[in-house]
Design a protein around this motif. Structure first.
Motif, PDB file in Angstrom:
ATOM      1  N   ASP A 240      -9.494  -5.862  52.425  1.00  0.00           N
ATOM      2  CA  ASP A 240      -9.233  -7.163  53.055  1.00  0.00           C
ATOM      3  C   ASP A 240     -10.528  -7.935  53.304  1.00  0.00           C
ATOM      4  O   ASP A 240     -10.550  -9.166  53.179  1.00  0.00           O
ATOM      5  CB  ASP A 240      -8.476  -6.968  54.371  1.00  0.00           C
ATOM      6  N   GLU A 241     -11.596  -7.238  53.660  1.00  0.00           N
ATOM      7  CA  GLU A 241     -12.884  -7.913  53.852  1.00  0.00           C
ATOM      8  C   GLU A 241     -13.404  -8.470  52.532  1.00  0.00           C
ATOM      9  O   GLU A 241     -13.909  -9.603  52.473  1.00  0.00           O
ATOM     10  CB  GLU A 241     -13.896  -6.949  54.469  1.00  0.00           C
ATOM     11  N   LEU A 271     -10.250  -4.608  43.389  1.00  0.00           N
ATOM     12  CA  LEU A 271      -8.976  -5.079  43.940  1.00  0.00           C
ATOM     13  C   LEU A 271      -9.178  -6.334  44.789  1.00  0.00           C
ATOM     14  O   LEU A 271      -8.276  -7.167  44.898  1.00  0.00           O
ATOM     15  CB  LEU A 271      -8.327  -3.971  44.774  1.00  0.00           C
ATOM     16  N   GLY A 272     -10.354  -6.469  45.383  1.00  0.00           N
ATOM     17  CA  GLY A 272     -10.660  -7.658  46.174  1.00  0.00           C
ATOM     18  C   GLY A 272     -10.985  -8.876  45.337  1.00  0.00           C
ATOM     19  O   GLY A 272     -11.052  -9.982  45.880  1.00  0.00           O
ATOM     20  N   GLY A 273     -11.227  -8.682  44.027  1.00  0.00           N
ATOM     21  CA  GLY A 273     -11.380  -9.825  43.135  1.00  0.00           C
ATOM     22  C   GLY A 273     -12.794 -10.204  42.759  1.00  0.00           C
ATOM     23  O   GLY A 273     -13.025 -11.334  42.306  1.00  0.00           O
ATOM     24  N   VAL A 274     -13.778  -9.285  42.892  1.00  0.00           N
ATOM     25  CA  VAL A 274     -15.149  -9.653  42.540  1.00  0.00           C
ATOM     26  C   VAL A 274     -15.262  -9.930  41.044  1.00  0.00           C
ATOM     27  O   VAL A 274     -14.450  -9.463  40.240  1.00  0.00           O
ATOM     28  CB  VAL A 274     -16.152  -8.549  42.947  1.00  0.00           C
ATOM     29  N   THR A 275     -16.296 -10.682  40.669  1.00  0.00           N
ATOM     30  CA  THR A 275     -16.531 -11.007  39.262  1.00  0.00           C
ATOM     31  C   THR A 275     -17.167  -9.847  38.522  1.00  0.00           C
ATOM     32  O   THR A 275     -16.818  -9.566  37.382  1.00  0.00           O
ATOM     33  CB  THR A 275     -17.431 -12.245  39.151  1.00  0.00           C
ATOM     34  N   SER A 276     -18.118  -9.166  39.172  1.00  0.00           N
ATOM     35  CA  SER A 276     -18.855  -8.114  38.466  1.00  0.00           C
ATOM     36  C   SER A 276     -19.167  -6.951  39.386  1.00  0.00           C
ATOM     37  O   SER A 276     -19.347  -7.110  40.593  1.00  0.00           O
ATOM     38  CB  SER A 276     -20.156  -8.669  37.877  1.00  0.00           C
ATOM     39  N   ILE A 277     -19.226  -5.773  38.768  1.00  0.00           N
ATOM     40  CA  ILE A 277     -19.709  -4.561  39.417  1.00  0.00           C
ATOM     41  C   ILE A 277     -21.117  -4.295  38.905  1.00  0.00           C
ATOM     42  O   ILE A 277     -21.344  -4.218  37.686  1.00  0.00           O
ATOM     43  CB  ILE A 277     -18.804  -3.351  39.097  1.00  0.00           C
ATOM     44  N   GLU A 278     -22.065  -4.131  39.828  1.00  0.00           N
ATOM     45  CA  GLU A 278     -23.455  -3.857  39.480  1.00  0.00           C
ATOM     46  C   GLU A 278     -23.744  -2.365  39.672  1.00  0.00           C
ATOM     47  O   GLU A 278     -23.363  -1.794  40.690  1.00  0.00           O
ATOM     48  CB  GLU A 278     -24.386  -4.675  40.375  1.00  0.00           C
ATOM     49  N   HIS A 279     -24.374  -1.743  38.711  1.00  0.00           N
ATOM     50  CA  HIS A 279     -24.781  -0.328  38.710  1.00  0.00           C
ATOM     51  C   HIS A 279     -23.627   0.588  38.287  1.00  0.00           C
ATOM     52  O   HIS A 279     -23.704   1.213  37.247  1.00  0.00           O
ATOM     53  CB  HIS A 279     -25.334   0.128  40.065  1.00  0.00           C
ATOM     54  N   GLY A 280     -22.582   0.723  39.119  1.00  0.00           N
ATOM     55  CA  GLY A 280     -21.370   1.450  38.728  1.00  0.00           C
ATOM     56  C   GLY A 280     -21.556   2.917  38.429  1.00  0.00           C
ATOM     57  O   GLY A 280     -20.803   3.492  37.628  1.00  0.00           O
ATOM     58  N   THR A 281     -22.474   3.569  39.096  1.00  0.00           N
ATOM     59  CA  THR A 281     -22.907   4.914  38.703  1.00  0.00           C
ATOM     60  C   THR A 281     -21.765   5.917  38.554  1.00  0.00           C
ATOM     61  O   THR A 281     -21.658   6.618  37.545  1.00  0.00           O
ATOM     62  CB  THR A 281     -23.914   5.461  39.732  1.00  0.00           C
ATOM     63  N   TYR A 282     -20.893   6.008  39.555  1.00  0.00           N
ATOM     64  CA  TYR A 282     -19.838   7.027  39.537  1.00  0.00           C
ATOM     65  C   TYR A 282     -18.504   6.479  39.017  1.00  0.00           C
ATOM     66  O   TYR A 282     -17.438   7.016  39.339  1.00  0.00           O
ATOM     67  CB  TYR A 282     -19.671   7.612  40.940  1.00  0.00           C
TER      68      TYR A 282
END
Length: 443
Positions: A240-241, A271-282
């Motif tokens: 939600d945040e 699920l919150g709708g961000v444009t990009s994931i940075e790093h994404g290690t795991y």
């Protein structure tokens, strides 16, 4: 923050420098003709034969097959070079550079000190072929962006996040590592400082970034490697945040990038709708499936992972609380990037420079190819795909009407990706900043 002092620092650093001999002498001709032996077509990912690129008033006026002879244009002959669209690094921090002193400098230095340093970092980045960057965290960079736009200093086009948004104790909480006395003296940071703990805080933090003049929003959805905290992957926002941040950002035309290493934090960010994931290690199969379902981009930052894993081997380079995270997480990112590519996740280019040394950004291309991505795909990630992530349609391709951002390297980078490490021609908005020492004679 003394904004006047920042402006003076930036101007004082940059004013003596002219972009190029063309700018330092008589006015540049209205039309430039770049004779490229090869051109990288970012849409198809193919290298085309010889073309002449006409540049006028900061834009590409025409792209003509072959060697065109034009009496009213200055010719720049790039023999045995491949011209590509100017590159974009979607994850940099121009206000600093990692060193064993990084953790104490925040207590000893003023924003003006970081502003002076940022000028040199910006120039190194531009000269390495990166005509645009997305700076994901740092108030100084908002002013650096303005100085570049005003022509006071050399640098790439900057899409700046300003202060990152975190939760209390999160990766971007500016008071992490402070002693109890200092924390009590300063008081707990809130939305103005980028720290939130509720949906209302989330909205306020985004609105503050708008007030500050940000171009993009950056959140730290999980713990991080270099923050003075134990966990590098714990989730740090509720769904939600994140949604409150994304929805409010949309009101102001912002896109949201999410720093994230751990699986649960990535899921909540997606699920919150961000444009990009940075790093994404795991990142795992479930996360990759969600990213494909929601159209979420992945910006791997392999360079930063390799850098911190290497420095973790050096006694005293990182604080004790940071060193095990750097050793464990950093070594995994390149492998994750390869898996994401094979699983069809959309990938765009980013390095996290500021962790590693500015100016070495192009090594990310080499690391992407080592991870299993074709060279052409890596080049697309830094050109047309990066433009998609930014939400702009006037750069990332060499086509009429687009910004005249053009980089040239000797040889053919699709055949040998190491060619990207030998940039010797850089044009941004039609202005030449770097050119081969000895051009072939104009025809």
């Amino acid at each position: 923050m003394n904004r006047t002092a920042l402006a003076l620092a930036l101007a004082a650093c940059g004013l003596p420098a002219a972009p190029d001999a063309l700018a330092a002498g008589p006015a540049a001709p209205r039309t430039l003709a770049l004779h490229c032996e090869r051109v990288f077509d970012a849409r198809s990912g193919k290298v085309l034969g010889e073309h002449t690129v006409l540049v006028r008033d900061g834009r590409i006026a025409e792209v003509i097959p072959g060697r065109a002879k034009l009496a009213d244009a200055e010719s720049i002959v790039l023999a045995d070079h491949t011209c590509t669209p100017g590159w974009t690094d979607l994850h940099v921090h121009l206000d600093g550079e990692s060193s064993p002193q990084s953790y104490s400098e925040g207590f000893r230095l003023d924003p003006v000190d970081f502003a002076y340093r940022s000028v040199g970092y910006a120039e190194k980045t531009l000269m390495a072929g990166f005509t645009s960057v997305r700076d994901l965290g740092g108030e100084v960079t908002l002013h650096l962006r303005d100085a570049v736009n005003q022509g006071a200093v050399k640098g790439p086009r900057i899409f700046a996040a300003g202060t990152s948004i975190a939760t209390t104790g999160g990766h971007a909480d500016p008071t992490n590592g402070f002693n109890t006395h200092l924390s009590h003296l300063m008081g707990p940071p809130g939305p103005t400082e980028g720290v939130i703990n509720s949906i209302d805080d989330a909205r306020q933090a985004v609105r503050q970034r708008y007030k500050d003049g940000s171009d993009v929003i950056k959140i730290t959805a999980t713990g991080g490697v270099l923050s003075y905290a134990k966990s590098g992957d714990a989730p740090q926002f509720t769904v939600d945040e994140v949604k409150a941040i994304v929805d409010t950002a949309r009101d102001y035309g912002f896109r949201v990038a999410a720093h994230a290493h751990g699986k649960e934090g990535m899921k909540r960010a997606i699920l919150g709708g961000v444009t990009s994931i940075e790093h994404g290690t795991y990142m795992d199969d479930e996360v990759m499936g969600l990213m494909k379902q929601h159209g979420t981009w992945y910006v791997p930052t392999i360079s930063a992972g390799r850098f911190v894993a290497e420095k973790a081997k050096i006694d005293g380079y990182f604080p004790a609380v940071v060193r095990p995270k750097a050793e464990r997480i950093g070594a995994l990112i390149q492998d994750t990037a390869g898996k994401a590519y094979r699983n069809g996740v959309k990938i765009a280019f980013g390095t996290d420079m500021g962790v590693g040394p500015h100016g070495d950004n192009a090594r990310e291309f080499v690391y992407m190819v080592e991870a299993g991505m074709p060279a052409a795909y890596a080049l697309q990630a830094a050109t047309i795909r990066a433009a998609e992530v930014l939400g702009v349609d006037d750069q990332g391709v060499i086509e009429a009407g687009k910004r005249a951002d053009i980089v040239a390297v000797p040889g053919n980078p699709v055949d040998d990706i190491n060619a990207v490490l030998k940039v010797d021609f850089v044009m941004k908005d039609g202005q030449v900043y770097r050119r081969p020492t000895l051009d072939a004679p104009a025809q």
